[in-house]
Design a protein around this motif. Structure first.
Motif, short mmCIF file in Angstrom:
data_model
loop_
_atom_site.label_atom_id
_atom_site.label_comp_id
_atom_site.label_asym_id
_atom_site.label_seq_id
_atom_site.Cartn_x
_atom_site.Cartn_y
_atom_site.Cartn_z
N THR A 203 0.85 -1.19 0.00
CA THR A 203 0.00 0.00 0.00
C THR A 203 0.89 1.24 0.00
N GLU A 204 0.64 2.15 -0.94
CA GLU A 204 1.38 3.42 -0.96
C GLU A 204 0.47 4.53 -0.46
N ASP A 205 0.96 5.31 0.51
CA ASP A 205 0.15 6.38 1.09
C ASP A 205 1.09 7.30 1.87
N THR A 206 0.54 8.41 2.38
CA THR A 206 1.34 9.32 3.18
C THR A 206 1.67 8.68 4.53
N THR A 207 2.68 9.23 5.19
CA THR A 207 3.11 8.68 6.47
C THR A 207 1.97 8.63 7.47
N GLU A 208 1.21 9.72 7.58
CA GLU A 208 0.12 9.79 8.55
C GLU A 208 -0.89 8.68 8.34
N HIS A 209 -1.30 8.48 7.08
CA HIS A 209 -2.31 7.47 6.79
C HIS A 209 -1.76 6.05 6.98
N LEU A 210 -0.48 5.85 6.64
CA LEU A 210 0.11 4.53 6.85
C LEU A 210 0.19 4.19 8.34
N LEU A 211 0.54 5.17 9.15
CA LEU A 211 0.61 4.93 10.59
C LEU A 211 -0.76 4.61 11.17
N GLU A 212 -1.80 5.26 10.62
CA GLU A 212 -3.16 4.94 11.06
C GLU A 212 -3.50 3.49 10.74
N LYS A 213 -3.18 3.06 9.52
CA LYS A 213 -3.49 1.69 9.10
C LYS A 213 -2.66 0.68 9.88
N LEU A 214 -1.43 1.04 10.23
CA LEU A 214 -0.61 0.16 11.04
C LEU A 214 -1.22 -0.01 12.42
N ALA A 215 -1.64 1.10 13.03
CA ALA A 215 -2.24 1.05 14.37
C ALA A 215 -3.53 0.24 14.38
N LEU A 216 -4.27 0.29 13.26
CA LEU A 216 -5.53 -0.44 13.18
C LEU A 216 -5.35 -1.89 12.77
N ALA B 5 10.41 7.41 5.80
CA ALA B 5 11.56 8.32 5.84
C ALA B 5 11.52 9.04 7.18
N MET B 6 12.58 8.95 7.92
CA MET B 6 12.66 9.56 9.24
C MET B 6 13.65 10.73 9.19
N PRO B 7 13.44 11.76 10.03
CA PRO B 7 12.54 11.78 11.18
C PRO B 7 11.08 11.93 10.76
N CYS B 8 10.22 11.31 11.54
CA CYS B 8 8.78 11.43 11.34
C CYS B 8 8.10 11.24 12.69
N LEU B 9 6.82 11.57 12.74
CA LEU B 9 6.06 11.39 13.97
C LEU B 9 5.61 9.93 14.05
N CYS B 10 6.51 9.08 14.50
CA CYS B 10 6.27 7.64 14.51
C CYS B 10 6.02 7.11 15.91
N ASP B 11 5.49 7.95 16.79
CA ASP B 11 5.21 7.50 18.16
C ASP B 11 4.28 6.29 18.13
N GLY B 12 4.50 5.37 19.06
CA GLY B 12 3.65 4.18 19.12
C GLY B 12 4.09 3.09 18.18
N THR B 13 5.29 3.21 17.61
CA THR B 13 5.82 2.15 16.73
C THR B 13 7.22 1.79 17.18
N GLU B 14 7.67 0.63 16.76
CA GLU B 14 9.07 0.26 16.90
C GLU B 14 9.72 0.49 15.55
N THR B 15 10.87 1.16 15.53
CA THR B 15 11.52 1.51 14.27
C THR B 15 12.96 1.00 14.25
#
Length: 316
Positions: A130-143, A152-162
């Motif tokens: 799935t290709e999408d923006t960081t925000e939307h991908l993080l939402e789908k990961l959380a769900l 691509a980091m730095p990014c607001l990746c709180d709640g993930t292991e990187t």
């Protein structure tokens, strides 16, 4: 014994808690809005508790109890989903479905070698992308709709292991005949007073570019951009706009070495001074039973760096 919420009810509640919008939450759960709403109301009746404050109109507002139950439900659902995943990982590592998300400033230049690597080295994996923006991908990961992300980091990746893979240097592209073309490297301070072309809002590369520009221009906020920028929906559009003389752009080496500038009459120069790179990395949910698999994939993916000198970050 008290009746237990179903996994589906918890998914509905968690999606609404994450997205705060009935329509988006329903879409994330692949159900109609009425189905999601009915499922949450059934959960409230089952628990004999009010989870949503429905006195505030159309806004999605959780009661304090609703917040707490959504948080507990998230942990419970993660634990429940981990049971079959843990069993599958124990039977045969690196097999079965892998739902991978990738951002648009990486996908066009990395998906092909990434797919080839998985097919060659891990043929038992069934890959979906799935290709999408960081925000939307993080939402789908959380769900739980995605398993792992290439970001691509730095990014607001709180709640993930990187885990970082490699540094991806930034480069400046400019039209032919531009004054900066005479330099072998472009210092960040030389970006001052240049008309910039950046990615539109929602792309992490925009924020990363702004951070680079602030090093040389003293910008304190996005408002300082003023009228000095154009926006593009993709790196290919950015290259088109640069060729037309609308401004200069900051692009990652992964893109230029992946053919971004083919058939474009533009000049590319490395950017120098300060932190002038982004970091390509992987992200997944904490405590994932497939963490060992993801570390193995990280080691394999790190070999996809365009040049070995860019592989300064070796996964452990």
């Amino acid at each position: 014994m008290l009746p237990l919420p179903s996994a589906q009810q918890l998914r509905y509640l968690i999606a609404l808690s994450e997205l705060r919008h009935f329509g988006r939450a329903a879409a994330a759960c692949a159900v109609t809005q009425s189905t999601l709403s009915a499922g949450i109301m059934a959960l409230e009746r089952q628990l004999d508790a009010q989870l949503l404050d429905r006195t505030v109109g159309k806004k999605v507002v959780f009661t304090p109890l609703g917040h707490e139950i959504a948080a507990k439900g998230r942990h419970a659902l993660e634990a429940l989903e981990a049971v079959p995943q843990l069993a599958a990982a124990a039977r045969t590592p690196l097999t079965g479905p892998l739902r991978l998300g990738v951002i648009p400033t990486i996908g066009p230049f990395l998906v092909a070698p990434l797919v080839k690597t998985i097919r060659t080295r891990f043929p038992q994996i069934t890959l979906s992308i799935t290709e999408d923006t960081t925000e939307h991908l993080l939402e789908k990961l959380a769900l739980g709709r995605l398993d792992i992300l290439v970001l691509a980091m730095p990014c607001l990746c709180d709640g993930t292991e990187t885990i970082p893979l490699w540094r991806d240097p930034f480069q400046v592209i400019m039209p032919e005949g531009h004054p900066l073309a005479s330099l072998s490297h472009v210092p960040v301070e030389r970006l001052e007073d240049q008309r910039m072309i950046m990615m539109e809002d929602g792309h992490c590369l925009r924020e990363q570019t702004l951070a680079v520009c602030r090093q040389g221009r003293g910008w304190d906020s996005a408002e300082d951009e003023g009228d000095s920028t154009f926006t593009a929906t993709s790196l290919h559009t950015m290259a088109d706009m640069v060729e037309l003389g609308l401004g200069i752009g900051v692009v990652p080496a992964l893109a230029t070495e992946g053919g971004l500038l083919q058939n474009h009459k533009v000049i590319m120069r490395p950017l120098s001074g300060g932190p002038v790179w982004r970091t390509i990395g992987l992200a997944w949910r904490p405590r994932s039973p497939r963490a060992a698999d993801f570390h193995t994939l990280a080691t394999a993916f790190s070999a996809l760096a365009p040049h070995k000198e860019h592989t300064a970050l070796t996964p452990e």
